[in-house]
Enzyme design. Structure first.
Site, PDB file in Angstrom:
ATOM      1  N   LYS A 234     -24.669 -15.823  -4.531  1.00  0.00           N
ATOM      2  CA  LYS A 234     -25.898 -16.276  -5.185  1.00  0.00           C
ATOM      3  C   LYS A 234     -26.326 -17.648  -4.651  1.00  0.00           C
ATOM      4  O   LYS A 234     -27.506 -17.902  -4.444  1.00  0.00           O
ATOM      5  CB  LYS A 234     -25.721 -16.286  -6.695  1.00  0.00           C
ATOM      6  CG  LYS A 234     -25.486 -14.875  -7.210  1.00  0.00           C
ATOM      7  CD  LYS A 234     -25.485 -14.752  -8.693  1.00  0.00           C
ATOM      8  CE  LYS A 234     -24.953 -13.395  -9.143  1.00  0.00           C
ATOM      9  NZ  LYS A 234     -25.623 -12.225  -8.573  1.00  0.00           N
TER      10      LYS A 234
ATOM     11  N   GLY B   3     -33.146 -11.676  -7.508  1.00  0.00           N
ATOM     12  CA  GLY B   3     -33.058 -12.798  -8.449  1.00  0.00           C
ATOM     13  C   GLY B   3     -32.768 -14.111  -7.736  1.00  0.00           C
ATOM     14  O   GLY B   3     -33.221 -15.182  -8.163  1.00  0.00           O
ATOM     15  N   ASP B   4     -32.027 -14.028  -6.638  1.00  0.00           N
ATOM     16  CA  ASP B   4     -31.696 -15.247  -5.881  1.00  0.00           C
ATOM     17  C   ASP B   4     -32.927 -15.778  -5.146  1.00  0.00           C
ATOM     18  O   ASP B   4     -33.172 -16.984  -5.105  1.00  0.00           O
ATOM     19  CB  ASP B   4     -30.572 -14.959  -4.880  1.00  0.00           C
ATOM     20  CG  ASP B   4     -29.319 -14.477  -5.581  1.00  0.00           C
ATOM     21  OD1 ASP B   4     -29.098 -14.888  -6.732  1.00  0.00           O
ATOM     22  OD2 ASP B   4     -28.574 -13.684  -4.987  1.00  0.00           O
TER      23      ASP B   4
HETATM   24  O1  RIB Z   1     -27.233 -11.759  -6.264  1.00  0.00           O
HETATM   25  C1  RIB Z   1     -26.708 -11.037  -5.184  1.00  0.00           C
HETATM   26  C2  RIB Z   1     -25.409 -11.655  -4.756  1.00  0.00           C
HETATM   27  O2  RIB Z   1     -24.476 -11.530  -5.809  1.00  0.00           O
HETATM   28  C3  RIB Z   1     -24.757 -11.004  -3.575  1.00  0.00           C
HETATM   29  O3  RIB Z   1     -25.158 -11.555  -2.354  1.00  0.00           O
HETATM   30  C4  RIB Z   1     -23.283 -11.148  -3.873  1.00  0.00           C
HETATM   31  O4  RIB Z   1     -22.582 -11.912  -2.963  1.00  0.00           O
HETATM   32  C5  RIB Z   1     -23.189 -11.694  -5.290  1.00  0.00           C
HETATM   33  O5  RIB Z   1     -22.944 -13.033  -5.299  1.00  0.00           O
END
Ligand code: RIB
Length: 292
Positions: free
Chosen positions: A50, A253-254
């Protein structure tokens, strides 16, 4: 000490304090039930975590640094290379003996995923590491998530409040969260299920968003294809999302959190930043991760 303001000298204004994982992705026809074995149709490896995902997204908008720990393995080199390739300041992405974080991800044809995270090096990032890194970087905004220790998370929130920087928190994945960290969040970014976990009730998202806005400075509750809710100082606004057909929702979401945070360093209004973040998240989920 004065935090830095956005500038064109390449100095980071956003510091993402968080996790970096090597994502091991299996595409499967359906999610295996307990005790079931499923034959997959494809396998990929991607830099993820994330924290790393949010740093890559933020770097598209504002100068960004990543504060974290990688292992001394090949995965660590790959994670470092991905951040460097996207122009992220990695001077505080340190190496520690042992394995880098890993995530085991299953993606189904409906574009949804299930994720198991093995934190490894991420769990060795200490509060002292975070404070030292932020003292050196002096960002205007600190963005964090919950794939690192609560000591590291608390140190980031504390540094921001002591140094006049803004603190944004993506409280994902769900886990114990110190109320002082929640109080410092401006905004707190959560999806509907994370919001419910924090409030421990089954109220509708609008009520949940308003309750969380009383416990933090501001809140954004993401609603997937329905956009997001923004709540602050007794106000609530809904930001709609463009209609898209998702291919893989991993990391949406990231992207949202990274783009949102990076727009906030220029003092953009939260609702406006949330609208841009919603568009950015919608645009990544329509392509496979290998093409992003
Ligand atoms: O939000 C997606 C991420 O969640 C992935 O890239 C994985 O590594 C986890 O951290």
């Amino acid at each position: 000490m004065t935090p830095r303001t956005p500038s064109s000298n390449g100095q980071a204004v956003v510091a993402v304090v968080g996790s970096a994982n090597l994502d091991l992705v299996a595409h499967v026809p359906h999610r295996p039930a307990p005790g079931e074995t499923v034959l997959g149709s494809g396998f990929e490896q991607h830099p993820g975590g994330k924290g790393l995902n949010q740093a890559l997204a933020a770097a598209r908008v504002a100068p960004t640094a990543f504060v974290g720990l990688r292992g001394d393995d090949d995965a660590g080199d790959l994670l470092l290379a991905a951040l460097v390739r996207h122009g992220v300041d990695t001077t505080r992405f340190a190496k520690s003996a042992g394995a880098s974080g890993r995530a085991l991800i299953t993606v189904t044809p409906d574009a949804e995923n299930s994720i198991t995270v093995l934190p490894e090096a991420n769990s060795r990032l200490t509060g002292t590491d975070v404070t030292a890194a932020l003292d050196a970087l002096r960002p205007s905004l600190v963005l964090s998530q919950q794939e690192i220790s609560s000591a590291a998370l608390t140190a980031g929130a504390r540094w921001a409040s002591l140094n006049g920087a803004r603190f944004a928190l993506n409280a994902s994945p769900n886990g114990p969260l110190d109320e002082s960290v929640l109080r410092a969040a401006d905004p707190l970014v959560v999806n509907e299920s994370e919001a419910r976990q924090l409030t421990r009730d089954g109220a509708d998202p609008r009520t949940t968003a308003q309750e969380l806005a009383r416990r933090s400075r501001s809140v954004v509750v993401t609603l997937g294809g329905a956009g997001c809710l923004v709540a602050w100082q007794g106000r609530l606004e809904h930001v709609p999302a463009p209609k898209v057909t998702p291919v893989d929702t991993t990391g949406a979401g990231d992207t949202f959190a990274g783009v949102l945070a990076a727009h906030l360093v220029s003092d953009m209004a939260l609702v406006e930043a949330a609208a841009l973040a919603t568009e950015a998240a919608a645009s990544v989920i329509v392509t496979a991760r290998s093409e992003r």
